[in-house]
Design an enzyme around this catalytic site. Sequence first.
Site, PDB file in Angstrom:
ATOM      1  N   SER A   1     -35.596 -15.034  -6.302  1.00 54.09           N
ATOM      2  CA  SER A   1     -34.146 -14.346  -7.129  1.00 54.09           C
ATOM      3  C   SER A   1     -32.815 -14.385  -6.067  1.00 54.09           C
ATOM      4  O   SER A   1     -33.325 -14.613  -4.767  1.00 54.09           O
ATOM      5  CB  SER A   1     -34.676 -13.037  -7.378  1.00 54.09           C
ATOM      6  OG  SER A   1     -33.511 -12.329  -7.557  1.00 54.09           O
TER       7      SER A   1
ATOM      8  N   TYR B   1     -38.329  -5.005  -5.139  1.00 53.22           N
ATOM      9  CA  TYR B   1     -38.080  -6.429  -5.699  1.00 53.22           C
ATOM     10  C   TYR B   1     -37.715  -7.081  -4.643  1.00 53.22           C
ATOM     11  O   TYR B   1     -38.019  -8.334  -4.542  1.00 53.22           O
ATOM     12  CB  TYR B   1     -37.467  -6.205  -7.015  1.00 53.22           C
ATOM     13  CG  TYR B   1     -37.292  -7.222  -7.732  1.00 53.22           C
ATOM     14  CD1 TYR B   1     -38.267  -7.977  -8.585  1.00 53.22           C
ATOM     15  CD2 TYR B   1     -35.780  -8.099  -7.873  1.00 53.22           C
ATOM     16  CE1 TYR B   1     -38.115  -9.110  -9.361  1.00 53.22           C
ATOM     17  CE2 TYR B   1     -35.753  -9.231  -8.469  1.00 53.22           C
ATOM     18  CZ  TYR B   1     -36.932  -9.668  -9.229  1.00 53.22           C
ATOM     19  OH  TYR B   1     -36.616 -10.934  -9.981  1.00 53.22           O
TER      20      TYR B   1
HETATM   21  N1  LIG Z   1     -34.488 -12.238 -15.597  1.00 57.86           N
HETATM   22  C1  LIG Z   1     -33.935 -12.248 -14.421  1.00 57.86           C
HETATM   23  O1  LIG Z   1     -32.525 -11.950 -14.263  1.00 57.86           O
HETATM   24  C2  LIG Z   1     -34.412 -12.751 -13.096  1.00 57.86           C
HETATM   25  C3  LIG Z   1     -33.763 -12.977 -12.207  1.00 57.86           C
HETATM   26  C4  LIG Z   1     -34.054 -13.403 -10.725  1.00 57.86           C
HETATM   27  C5  LIG Z   1     -35.552 -13.864 -10.984  1.00 57.86           C
HETATM   28  N2  LIG Z   1     -36.166 -13.502 -12.145  1.00 57.86           N
HETATM   29  C6  LIG Z   1     -37.508 -13.999 -11.720  1.00 57.86           C
HETATM   30  O2  LIG Z   1     -37.955 -14.713 -12.771  1.00 57.86           O
HETATM   31  C7  LIG Z   1     -39.369 -14.741 -13.062  1.00 57.86           C
HETATM   32  C8  LIG Z   1     -39.455 -14.681 -14.508  1.00 57.86           C
HETATM   33  O3  LIG Z   1     -38.764 -13.563 -15.056  1.00 57.86           O
HETATM   34  P1  LIG Z   1     -38.387 -13.539 -16.356  1.00 57.86           P
HETATM   35  O4  LIG Z   1     -36.966 -12.880 -16.387  1.00 57.86           O
HETATM   36  O5  LIG Z   1     -38.401 -14.621 -17.209  1.00 57.86           O
HETATM   37  O6  LIG Z   1     -39.334 -12.421 -16.778  1.00 57.86           O
HETATM   38  P2  LIG Z   1     -40.107 -12.101 -18.048  1.00 57.86           P
HETATM   39  O7  LIG Z   1     -40.616 -10.555 -18.147  1.00 57.86           O
HETATM   40  O8  LIG Z   1     -39.429 -12.473 -19.603  1.00 57.86           O
HETATM   41  O9  LIG Z   1     -41.377 -12.985 -17.976  1.00 57.86           O
HETATM   42  C9  LIG Z   1     -42.345 -12.638 -17.105  1.00 57.86           C
HETATM   43  C10 LIG Z   1     -43.474 -13.358 -17.423  1.00 57.86           C
HETATM   44  O10 LIG Z   1     -44.509 -12.927 -16.485  1.00 57.86           O
HETATM   45  C11 LIG Z   1     -45.790 -12.641 -17.153  1.00 57.86           C
HETATM   46  N3  LIG Z   1     -46.487 -11.786 -16.030  1.00 57.86           N
HETATM   47  C12 LIG Z   1     -46.412 -10.429 -15.612  1.00 57.86           C
HETATM   48  N4  LIG Z   1     -47.156 -10.275 -14.510  1.00 57.86           N
HETATM   49  C13 LIG Z   1     -48.169 -11.387 -14.384  1.00 57.86           C
HETATM   50  C14 LIG Z   1     -49.254 -11.726 -13.910  1.00 57.86           C
HETATM   51  N5  LIG Z   1     -49.723 -10.795 -12.828  1.00 57.86           N
HETATM   52  N6  LIG Z   1     -50.086 -12.891 -13.835  1.00 57.86           N
HETATM   53  C15 LIG Z   1     -49.394 -13.715 -14.908  1.00 57.86           C
HETATM   54  N7  LIG Z   1     -48.457 -13.417 -15.609  1.00 57.86           N
HETATM   55  C16 LIG Z   1     -47.586 -12.236 -15.323  1.00 57.86           C
HETATM   56  C17 LIG Z   1     -45.249 -11.591 -18.091  1.00 57.86           C
HETATM   57  O11 LIG Z   1     -46.535 -11.383 -18.952  1.00 57.86           O
HETATM   58  C18 LIG Z   1     -44.280 -12.469 -18.567  1.00 57.86           C
HETATM   59  O12 LIG Z   1     -44.830 -13.293 -19.676  1.00 57.86           O
HETATM   60  C19 LIG Z   1     -39.770 -13.669 -12.324  1.00 57.86           C
HETATM   61  O13 LIG Z   1     -40.489 -13.977 -11.048  1.00 57.86           O
HETATM   62  C20 LIG Z   1     -38.667 -12.707 -12.206  1.00 57.86           C
HETATM   63  O14 LIG Z   1     -38.685 -11.975 -10.844  1.00 57.86           O
HETATM   64  C21 LIG Z   1     -35.821 -12.933 -13.048  1.00 57.86           C
END
Ligand SMILES: NC(=O)c1ccc[n+]([C@@H]2O[C@H](COP(=O)([O-])OP(=O)(O)OC[C@H]3O[C@@H](n4cnc5c(N)ncnc54)[C@H](O)[C@@H]3O)[C@@H](O)[C@H]2O)c1
Length: 595
Positions: A465, A478
Amino acid sequence: MSHNEVESAGRTRTVLTTDGLELVVEERGDPSGPTVVAVHGYPDDRHVWDRVAADLAADHHVVTYDVRGHGGSAAPGSPAGYDLELLAADLRSVCDAVSPGAPVHLLAHDWGAIQTWHAVTGEDGLPSAMDGRVASFTSVSGPCLDHVALFLRRRRPRDLRPVLAQALHSWYTLAFRLPVLPELLIRSGLLGGVVARTERIPRPAVRDAVNGLELYRRNLPRRLGRPRPRRTDVPVQVLAPRADAYVTPALATSAAEFAPDLRVRYLPGGHWVVRHRAGVLARCVREFVAERTGSDPAPALARARSRGAALVRSGGRPDTATRWEGSLSVVTGAGSGIGREVARRVADLGGRVVVADVSEDGAAQTVDLVTRRHGPGRAFPAVLDVADEAAVAALAERVAAEHGVPDLVVNNAGIAVAGSFADTSAEEWRRIVDVNLWGVVHGCRHFGALLAGHGEGGTIVNTASAAAYLPSRSLPAYATTKAAVLMLSQCLRAELGRAGVGVTALCPGFVDTPITGATRFAGTDDTTQDARRRAAAAAYTRRGYTPQRVAARLVRAVERDLPIAPVTAEAHVGLLASRLSPALVRAPARVDGTR
Ligand SMILES: NC(=O)c1ccc[n+]([C@@H]2O[C@H](COP(=O)([O-])OP(=O)(O)OC[C@H]3O[C@@H](n4cnc5c(N)ncnc54)[C@H](O)[C@@H]3O)[C@@H](O)[C@H]2O)c1
C-alpha cells in the site's frame, strides 16, 4: 574428455557422413525408448549435453554426436565442408543410423539448432532434408539463419527496438568473419578465457573453437544475403533463455512465422542453459516427447502451446496475448475489490485463475463473473484463510497438482485496522499481522518455492500500500504490516532473481473498494464505527479510483517486472516525497485521518 563435468556413460560408435567423414556418436539409455538426438553448438562438443542426456536416459534412447570438425569427429578438408547442407545431411545420417525405423525427437543448441532448423525446414514448399524423420524438435538458443535475416529486415515501427537489440547482440558474428584475428585470439587463450568466465562454462577446446569459425564464415554470407522463408510442419518447442547474450527471445520466437505447430517457453538464465539448467531442459524435452507420443500435455507444455499459438497469430511478435494466453494466476483475496478485478483482468487477457478467498461466497461470485464472460474452465474457487500456513501450503500443492505451477501469484488478501496506536488492542494487532504480513509470508514461502523449483520463471506480486512508505497516526497497525510487505518483497526479489522469478510490491493509494466497509476502527463502539466506515467509504468513492484501474496497473507492472508499483497519483507523489524528504511525509502523519 574435453570439458565435461559428468562422466560419459554411453556407448560410442562412428557414423560415416555422405562425404566420407567419421562422426563420433554416443548412445545412452534403452534403445527401445523414444530416440532423442541432441546436436551441440559452438564452441562445444557432444559433452555439453552430458547432464541433460544422463537425465533423459532414464526413459529415452539418447544420442549425442560430435559435429564435423568438433570433439572426436573428423574435420572436412576445406571450409566448404562446413556448409549447412552438409551439416543437415550429417544429422540425417546419424538419425538413420541410430533410429532407422522411427522418427526421432531432435534437441539442439546454438549452432546445433541453426543446422537442425536448416535440416527440418524446406524452401518454397520443397521437402526438408529430414522429411518424415522428425517427431519433434526442441530448439535452444539457435534460430534458422534465413529467419534471422528476415527478422533483421523487419521494418514495422514496433519491430525497431527488438531488431536493434538483436543487431547489438550479434556484433561478434562480424568479428568471427575477419581473417586470422579470431584464430589468434582463440589460440592465445584469450577468447576462451573470456567466454568461460562470462558464461560460467568450462574453457572451450581450441580445435572446436577454431574449426567452428568456418560455420560463421561459410554460412552467414550465403544465408543472410538471400534469405528464403524456410518453413516446417514439424512440431517445434522453442526454449528461449531470457538473458541470452547472443539470441534475444524476440529473435528466437520469430520462428512462429515459419513453424505453425509451435510451443514457446521462456527460461531464466543465459545462453548456456543447457549446462546450467540441465534438469529443466530435460523436463521440457520429456514433456514434449510424452505429448508427441499421445499423453495429455503437462500443464507447462500446454501453456507453452497456447503461447506458441498466440505467437503464430501475431506473426512472431510477442504482445500482451502471447504473455497471458493460457497463463495460470493465483490471486488471494480475489472474492472482492482489487483481487476480484485482477482475477477478471487476467481472465480477460486469456489466462486461467485460481480465485482464493476466506469468503466462500466472494470467491464463488468472482468465479461466476469470469465464467459468465469466458465460459467454464477459466476460474477456479478456493476457500483459503491466508493466515493459516497449512492451508496455504495445501493450496500450493493442490494448484500444482491440478493446474500446474502458476505464472503469477498475487498475495493480495488484506484487512484494515484504523485508529491510534493507543486504541489498537493486542488482539487487533495480532489479527492484522496474521493476515497482512503472515498471509504474504506464507504465500511467498509456499508458492515462491514452487516457482523457483520449477525453473521457468514467474512473478509474485504482493499487495502492499502507499501506507507502506507514508506514516500516519491513524493507521499504525495497517501501515506497519504494509511497510513489512514492501521490505519483504524487495528482499525476496533479490533472492529469487537468480531463479528468474520477479517480485513486485504493489502500492495503491485510495481505491474505491468494499475494504472501508470491513475496516476495524479501533477504540470505537459499533455506532461510531459504522459512522466512520460510511464516512471513509464516501471519501474513497469521491476519490473515484476504481479497482479495475489497479488491475490494469498490476498487469503492466508484471509485464515490466517492476520492483515497486505505486498506483494512483497520491501513491506516486508519496513515494517520490518519501525518497526526497522523509520529513515532508512525517508532517501530515500527525493529522488524524479517521475523523
Ligand atoms: N482499497 C484500498 O484503498 C487499498 C489501498 C492500498 C492497499 N490495499 C490493499 O489491497 C488489498 C485488497 O484490498 P481491497 O481494497 O480489494 O479490499 P476488499 O475488502 O474489497 O478485498 C479484500 C478481500 O480479502 C479477503 N480476505 C480478508 N481476509 C482474508 C484472509 N485471512 N484470507 C483470505 N482472504 C481474506 C476478503 O474476504 C476480501 O474478499 C488489501 O491487501 C489491501 O490492504 C487496498
